[in-house]
Motif scaffolding. Sequence first.
Motif, PDB file in Angstrom:
ATOM      1  N   GLY A   4     -13.336 -14.238   0.851  1.00  0.00           N
ATOM      2  CA  GLY A   4     -12.295 -15.236   0.670  1.00  0.00           C
ATOM      3  C   GLY A   4     -11.066 -14.716  -0.044  1.00  0.00           C
ATOM      4  O   GLY A   4     -10.357 -15.479  -0.676  1.00  0.00           O
ATOM      5  N   GLY A   5     -10.809 -13.416   0.029  1.00  0.00           N
ATOM      6  CA  GLY A   5      -9.642 -12.838  -0.630  1.00  0.00           C
ATOM      7  C   GLY A   5      -8.346 -13.211   0.069  1.00  0.00           C
ATOM      8  O   GLY A   5      -8.322 -13.903   1.084  1.00  0.00           O
ATOM      9  N   ASP A   6      -7.269 -12.747  -0.501  1.00  0.00           N
ATOM     10  CA  ASP A   6      -5.930 -13.018   0.012  1.00  0.00           C
ATOM     11  C   ASP A   6      -5.687 -12.158   1.250  1.00  0.00           C
ATOM     12  O   ASP A   6      -5.581 -10.936   1.160  1.00  0.00           O
ATOM     13  N   LEU A   7      -5.588 -12.791   2.410  1.00  0.00           N
ATOM     14  CA  LEU A   7      -5.422 -12.053   3.662  1.00  0.00           C
ATOM     15  C   LEU A   7      -4.070 -11.360   3.733  1.00  0.00           C
ATOM     16  O   LEU A   7      -3.964 -10.270   4.309  1.00  0.00           O
ATOM     17  N   GLU A   8      -3.028 -11.953   3.162  1.00  0.00           N
ATOM     18  CA  GLU A   8      -1.713 -11.296   3.156  1.00  0.00           C
ATOM     19  C   GLU A   8      -1.767 -10.004   2.353  1.00  0.00           C
ATOM     20  O   GLU A   8      -1.221  -8.987   2.760  1.00  0.00           O
ATOM     21  N   GLU A   9      -2.419 -10.057   1.199  1.00  0.00           N
ATOM     22  CA  GLU A   9      -2.553  -8.855   0.377  1.00  0.00           C
ATOM     23  C   GLU A   9      -3.387  -7.802   1.109  1.00  0.00           C
ATOM     24  O   GLU A   9      -3.051  -6.616   1.119  1.00  0.00           O
ATOM     25  N   ALA A  10      -4.459  -8.234   1.750  1.00  0.00           N
ATOM     26  CA  ALA A  10      -5.298  -7.301   2.507  1.00  0.00           C
ATOM     27  C   ALA A  10      -4.498  -6.662   3.639  1.00  0.00           C
ATOM     28  O   ALA A  10      -4.599  -5.452   3.885  1.00  0.00           O
ATOM     29  N   LEU A  11      -3.675  -7.464   4.311  1.00  0.00           N
ATOM     30  CA  LEU A  11      -2.852  -6.941   5.399  1.00  0.00           C
ATOM     31  C   LEU A  11      -1.832  -5.938   4.868  1.00  0.00           C
ATOM     32  O   LEU A  11      -1.603  -4.889   5.489  1.00  0.00           O
ATOM     33  N   ASP A  12      -1.228  -6.224   3.721  1.00  0.00           N
ATOM     34  CA  ASP A  12      -0.287  -5.276   3.114  1.00  0.00           C
ATOM     35  C   ASP A  12      -0.971  -3.946   2.800  1.00  0.00           C
ATOM     36  O   ASP A  12      -0.434  -2.874   3.062  1.00  0.00           O
ATOM     37  N   TRP A  13      -2.172  -4.014   2.239  1.00  0.00           N
ATOM     38  CA  TRP A  13      -2.909  -2.802   1.888  1.00  0.00           C
ATOM     39  C   TRP A  13      -3.274  -1.987   3.132  1.00  0.00           C
ATOM     40  O   TRP A  13      -3.085  -0.774   3.163  1.00  0.00           O
ATOM     41  N   ILE A  14      -3.787  -2.640   4.152  1.00  0.00           N
ATOM     42  CA  ILE A  14      -4.197  -1.886   5.342  1.00  0.00           C
ATOM     43  C   ILE A  14      -2.984  -1.329   6.066  1.00  0.00           C
ATOM     44  O   ILE A  14      -3.020  -0.201   6.575  1.00  0.00           O
ATOM     45  N   ASN A  15      -1.868  -2.068   6.092  1.00  0.00           N
ATOM     46  CA  ASN A  15      -0.652  -1.531   6.714  1.00  0.00           C
ATOM     47  C   ASN A  15      -0.160  -0.301   5.963  1.00  0.00           C
ATOM     48  O   ASN A  15       0.250   0.686   6.586  1.00  0.00           O
ATOM     49  N   SER A  16      -0.213  -0.335   4.637  1.00  0.00           N
ATOM     50  CA  SER A  16       0.182   0.834   3.843  1.00  0.00           C
ATOM     51  C   SER A  16      -0.714   2.028   4.159  1.00  0.00           C
ATOM     52  O   SER A  16      -0.241   3.156   4.305  1.00  0.00           O
ATOM     53  N   ALA A  17      -1.986   1.767   4.272  1.00  0.00           N
ATOM     54  CA  ALA A  17      -2.925   2.851   4.590  1.00  0.00           C
ATOM     55  C   ALA A  17      -2.649   3.424   5.976  1.00  0.00           C
ATOM     56  O   ALA A  17      -2.650   4.646   6.172  1.00  0.00           O
ATOM     57  N   LEU A  18      -2.393   2.562   6.940  1.00  0.00           N
ATOM     58  CA  LEU A  18      -2.149   3.015   8.309  1.00  0.00           C
ATOM     59  C   LEU A  18      -0.828   3.768   8.428  1.00  0.00           C
ATOM     60  O   LEU A  18      -0.657   4.595   9.319  1.00  0.00           O
ATOM     61  N   PHE A  23      -2.502   8.751   0.825  1.00  0.00           N
ATOM     62  CA  PHE A  23      -3.048   9.957   1.463  1.00  0.00           C
ATOM     63  C   PHE A  23      -3.959   9.617   2.627  1.00  0.00           C
ATOM     64  O   PHE A  23      -4.984  10.234   2.850  1.00  0.00           O
ATOM     65  N   SER A  24      -3.609   8.607   3.352  1.00  0.00           N
ATOM     66  CA  SER A  24      -4.429   8.175   4.478  1.00  0.00           C
ATOM     67  C   SER A  24      -3.635   8.325   5.764  1.00  0.00           C
ATOM     68  O   SER A  24      -2.493   8.761   5.761  1.00  0.00           O
ATOM     69  N   GLN A  25      -4.267   7.946   6.846  1.00  0.00           N
ATOM     70  CA  GLN A  25      -3.626   8.038   8.151  1.00  0.00           C
ATOM     71  C   GLN A  25      -4.163   6.947   9.063  1.00  0.00           C
ATOM     72  O   GLN A  25      -5.145   6.285   8.747  1.00  0.00           O
ATOM     73  N   LYS A  26      -3.515   6.807  10.200  1.00  0.00           N
ATOM     74  CA  LYS A  26      -3.949   5.807  11.175  1.00  0.00           C
ATOM     75  C   LYS A  26      -5.274   6.269  11.779  1.00  0.00           C
ATOM     76  O   LYS A  26      -5.383   7.370  12.296  1.00  0.00           O
ATOM     77  N   THR A  27      -6.268   5.398  11.703  1.00  0.00           N
ATOM     78  CA  THR A  27      -7.590   5.691  12.257  1.00  0.00           C
ATOM     79  C   THR A  27      -8.093   4.490  13.050  1.00  0.00           C
ATOM     80  O   THR A  27      -7.583   3.377  12.897  1.00  0.00           O
ATOM     81  N   VAL A  28      -9.099   4.736  13.859  1.00  0.00           N
ATOM     82  CA  VAL A  28      -9.727   3.646  14.610  1.00  0.00           C
ATOM     83  C   VAL A  28     -10.263   2.597  13.647  1.00  0.00           C
ATOM     84  O   VAL A  28     -10.039   1.397  13.832  1.00  0.00           O
ATOM     85  N   ASN A  29     -10.964   3.033  12.613  1.00  0.00           N
ATOM     86  CA  ASN A  29     -11.549   2.076  11.668  1.00  0.00           C
ATOM     87  C   ASN A  29     -10.478   1.288  10.922  1.00  0.00           C
ATOM     88  O   ASN A  29     -10.625   0.086  10.701  1.00  0.00           O
ATOM     89  N   GLY A  30      -9.393   1.953  10.533  1.00  0.00           N
ATOM     90  CA  GLY A  30      -8.308   1.262   9.857  1.00  0.00           C
ATOM     91  C   GLY A  30      -7.677   0.208  10.752  1.00  0.00           C
ATOM     92  O   GLY A  30      -7.398  -0.917  10.318  1.00  0.00           O
ATOM     93  N   LEU A  31      -7.456   0.577  12.012  1.00  0.00           N
ATOM     94  CA  LEU A  31      -6.904  -0.389  12.962  1.00  0.00           C
ATOM     95  C   LEU A  31      -7.866  -1.546  13.203  1.00  0.00           C
ATOM     96  O   LEU A  31      -7.436  -2.698  13.331  1.00  0.00           O
ATOM     97  N   ALA A  32      -9.157  -1.250  13.250  1.00  0.00           N
ATOM     98  CA  ALA A  32     -10.145  -2.316  13.442  1.00  0.00           C
ATOM     99  C   ALA A  32     -10.144  -3.277  12.256  1.00  0.00           C
ATOM    100  O   ALA A  32     -10.268  -4.498  12.437  1.00  0.00           O
TER     101      ALA A  32
END
Length: 143
Positions: A4-18, A23-32
Amino acid sequence: MNNGGDLEEALDWINSALEGQFFSQKTVNGLAIKAQILQKKGDLEGYGKTMDDAVAMANPSQINRMGYAMITAKDYDRAVKYFSINVKSNPKNANWHNSLGEAYKAKGDKKNAIKHFKKSLTMNPSANVKANSEKNLKELGAL
């Protein structure tokens, strides 16, 4: 995401990672993961497009899992598209035909579902694939 976390915050974090931060990169798991967040937010168009991006980078097993995710999401055209990628890349794989049969069945395309379940059975499938193809053919009145 499941707590039940903040989906906007989660989206910001995953977009930054992608995008290569942390020190990350675009991956299948990240996109999933991004796709799952978009789905939870109700952005089905974004979900589908992100899954398309993931499929373009995925191996056959990952593509197969994503095909089943599309069936669950009731995006049957994408499911057929994803499973078809695997069938085209390895047309002698019984499991890929079985999976494509399931997508066609879910879509309501009985003729193509039967075709792929029967094709799967001609390829000496593993016991679980054989049982699934036979079960589906019985349900479709073709066995």
